[in-house]
Design a protein around this motif. Structure first.
Motif, mmCIF file in Angstrom:
data_model
loop_
_atom_site.group_PDB
_atom_site.id
_atom_site.type_symbol
_atom_site.label_atom_id
_atom_site.label_comp_id
_atom_site.label_asym_id
_atom_site.label_seq_id
_atom_site.Cartn_x
_atom_site.Cartn_y
_atom_site.Cartn_z
ATOM 1 N N LEU A 127 0.806 -1.243 0.053
ATOM 2 C CA LEU A 127 -0.003 0.125 -0.122
ATOM 3 C C LEU A 127 0.888 1.309 0.011
ATOM 4 N N GLY A 128 1.919 1.240 0.814
ATOM 5 C CA GLY A 128 2.664 2.474 1.104
ATOM 6 C C GLY A 128 3.418 2.842 -0.108
ATOM 7 N N ARG A 129 3.730 1.778 -1.052
ATOM 8 C CA ARG A 129 4.494 2.166 -2.056
ATOM 9 C C ARG A 129 3.552 2.546 -3.421
ATOM 10 N N PHE A 130 2.516 2.069 -3.290
ATOM 11 C CA PHE A 130 1.355 2.494 -4.458
ATOM 12 C C PHE A 130 1.178 3.999 -4.305
ATOM 13 N N ARG A 131 1.125 4.234 -2.927
ATOM 14 C CA ARG A 131 0.688 5.707 -2.568
ATOM 15 C C ARG A 131 1.823 6.538 -2.761
ATOM 16 N N LYS A 132 3.176 6.279 -2.616
ATOM 17 C CA LYS A 132 4.108 6.920 -2.752
ATOM 18 C C LYS A 132 4.311 7.352 -4.371
ATOM 19 N N GLU A 133 3.846 6.364 -5.355
ATOM 20 C CA GLU A 133 4.065 6.216 -6.695
ATOM 21 C C GLU A 133 2.979 7.382 -7.148
ATOM 22 N N ILE A 134 1.747 7.216 -6.449
ATOM 23 C CA ILE A 134 0.794 8.268 -6.765
ATOM 24 C C ILE A 134 1.030 9.586 -6.579
ATOM 25 N N ASP A 135 1.636 9.639 -5.194
ATOM 26 C CA ASP A 135 2.085 11.111 -5.001
ATOM 27 C C ASP A 135 2.929 11.445 -5.972
ATOM 28 N N LYS A 136 4.117 10.968 -6.308
ATOM 29 C CA LYS A 136 4.936 11.267 -7.372
ATOM 30 C C LYS A 136 4.341 11.925 -8.562
ATOM 31 N N ILE A 137 3.076 11.064 -9.115
ATOM 32 C CA ILE A 137 2.670 11.411 -10.420
ATOM 33 C C ILE A 137 1.790 12.571 -10.107
ATOM 34 N N ASP A 138 1.037 12.599 -8.910
ATOM 35 C CA ASP A 138 0.387 13.864 -8.599
ATOM 36 C C ASP A 138 0.951 14.922 -8.535
ATOM 37 N N ARG A 139 2.388 15.099 -8.018
ATOM 38 C CA ARG A 139 3.209 16.187 -8.158
ATOM 39 C C ARG A 139 3.503 16.692 -9.417
ATOM 40 N N GLU A 140 3.661 15.550 -10.537
ATOM 41 C CA GLU A 140 4.051 15.802 -12.060
ATOM 42 C C GLU A 140 2.923 16.550 -12.653
ATOM 43 N N ILE A 141 1.660 16.011 -12.492
ATOM 44 C CA ILE A 141 0.358 16.467 -12.651
ATOM 45 C C ILE A 141 0.160 18.109 -12.387
ATOM 46 N N VAL A 142 0.353 18.317 -11.201
ATOM 47 C CA VAL A 142 0.132 19.576 -10.579
ATOM 48 C C VAL A 142 1.044 20.642 -11.120
ATOM 49 N N LYS A 143 2.256 20.201 -11.562
ATOM 50 C CA LYS A 143 3.331 21.026 -12.150
ATOM 51 C C LYS A 143 2.997 21.277 -13.358
ATOM 52 N N LEU A 144 2.361 20.255 -14.272
ATOM 53 C CA LEU A 144 2.028 20.643 -15.549
ATOM 54 C C LEU A 144 0.698 21.230 -15.795
ATOM 55 N N LEU A 145 -0.019 21.361 -14.736
ATOM 56 C CA LEU A 145 -1.387 21.820 -14.889
ATOM 57 C C LEU A 145 -1.046 23.545 -14.625
ATOM 58 N N GLU A 146 -0.082 23.729 -13.322
ATOM 59 C CA GLU A 146 0.257 25.059 -13.397
ATOM 60 C C GLU A 146 0.811 25.593 -14.592
ATOM 61 N N LYS A 147 1.836 24.901 -15.448
ATOM 62 C CA LYS A 147 2.257 25.541 -16.532
ATOM 63 C C LYS A 147 1.251 25.768 -17.801
ATOM 64 N N ARG A 148 0.209 24.779 -17.722
ATOM 65 C CA ARG A 148 -0.961 25.141 -18.601
ATOM 66 C C ARG A 148 -1.808 26.198 -18.273
ATOM 67 N N PHE A 149 -1.791 26.417 -16.963
ATOM 68 C CA PHE A 149 -2.609 27.594 -16.459
ATOM 69 C C PHE A 149 -1.971 28.955 -16.811
ATOM 70 N N ILE A 150 -0.560 28.952 -16.619
ATOM 71 C CA ILE A 150 0.261 30.134 -16.993
ATOM 72 C C ILE A 150 0.188 30.407 -18.593
ATOM 73 N N LEU A 151 -0.053 29.285 -19.344
ATOM 74 C CA LEU A 151 0.101 29.615 -20.954
ATOM 75 C C LEU A 151 -1.505 29.852 -21.331
ATOM 76 N N VAL A 152 -2.460 29.544 -20.252
ATOM 77 C CA VAL A 152 -3.726 29.867 -20.764
ATOM 78 C C VAL A 152 -4.010 31.328 -20.396
ATOM 79 N N SER A 153 -3.300 31.760 -19.258
ATOM 80 C CA SER A 153 -3.550 33.277 -18.819
ATOM 81 C C SER A 153 -2.810 34.098 -20.008
ATOM 82 N N ASP A 154 -1.714 33.797 -20.525
ATOM 83 C CA ASP A 154 -1.029 34.432 -21.644
ATOM 84 C C ASP A 154 -1.851 34.286 -22.749
ATOM 85 N N LEU A 155 -2.787 33.167 -23.080
ATOM 86 C CA LEU A 155 -3.498 33.281 -24.345
ATOM 87 C C LEU A 155 -4.664 34.128 -24.014
ATOM 88 N N GLY A 156 -5.250 34.082 -22.783
ATOM 89 C CA GLY A 156 -6.227 35.137 -22.581
ATOM 90 C C GLY A 156 -6.010 36.466 -22.748
#
Length: 87
Positions: free
Chosen positions: A3-32
């Protein structure tokens, strides 16, 4: 895998997703800002359909298509909100 290893891997993926979403939001702001200057609408139905189709096409397992649609509809809704609230 335990269980702990699954959760660590999910947390790692979540960090990547959040960083990518933030980049998307910045681009969207510029596009706006660009859209405002060009007097273009925030909402582009054809573009959103294109994005959904493209995302579904990227999936290896097409059984996840509905979930990708749901997630990307929410992402695009948030992006429209970001663009619509630019000063």
């Amino acid at each position: 895998m335990e269980l702990g290893r699954f959760r660590k891997e999910i947390d790692k993926i979540d960090r990547e997703i959040v960083k990518l979403l933030e980049k998307r939001f910045i681009l969207v702001s510029d596009l706006g800002i660009y859209k405002k200057k060009q007097n273009l609408p925030v909402y582009d139905e054809a573009r959103e359909k294109e994005v959904l189709e493209s995302c579904r096409d990227m999936l290896e397992n097409k059984e996840y298509s509905k979930y990708i649609d749901d997630i990307y509809l929410q992402i695009m809704k948030a992006c429209r909100f970001i663009q619509g609230n630019l000063k």
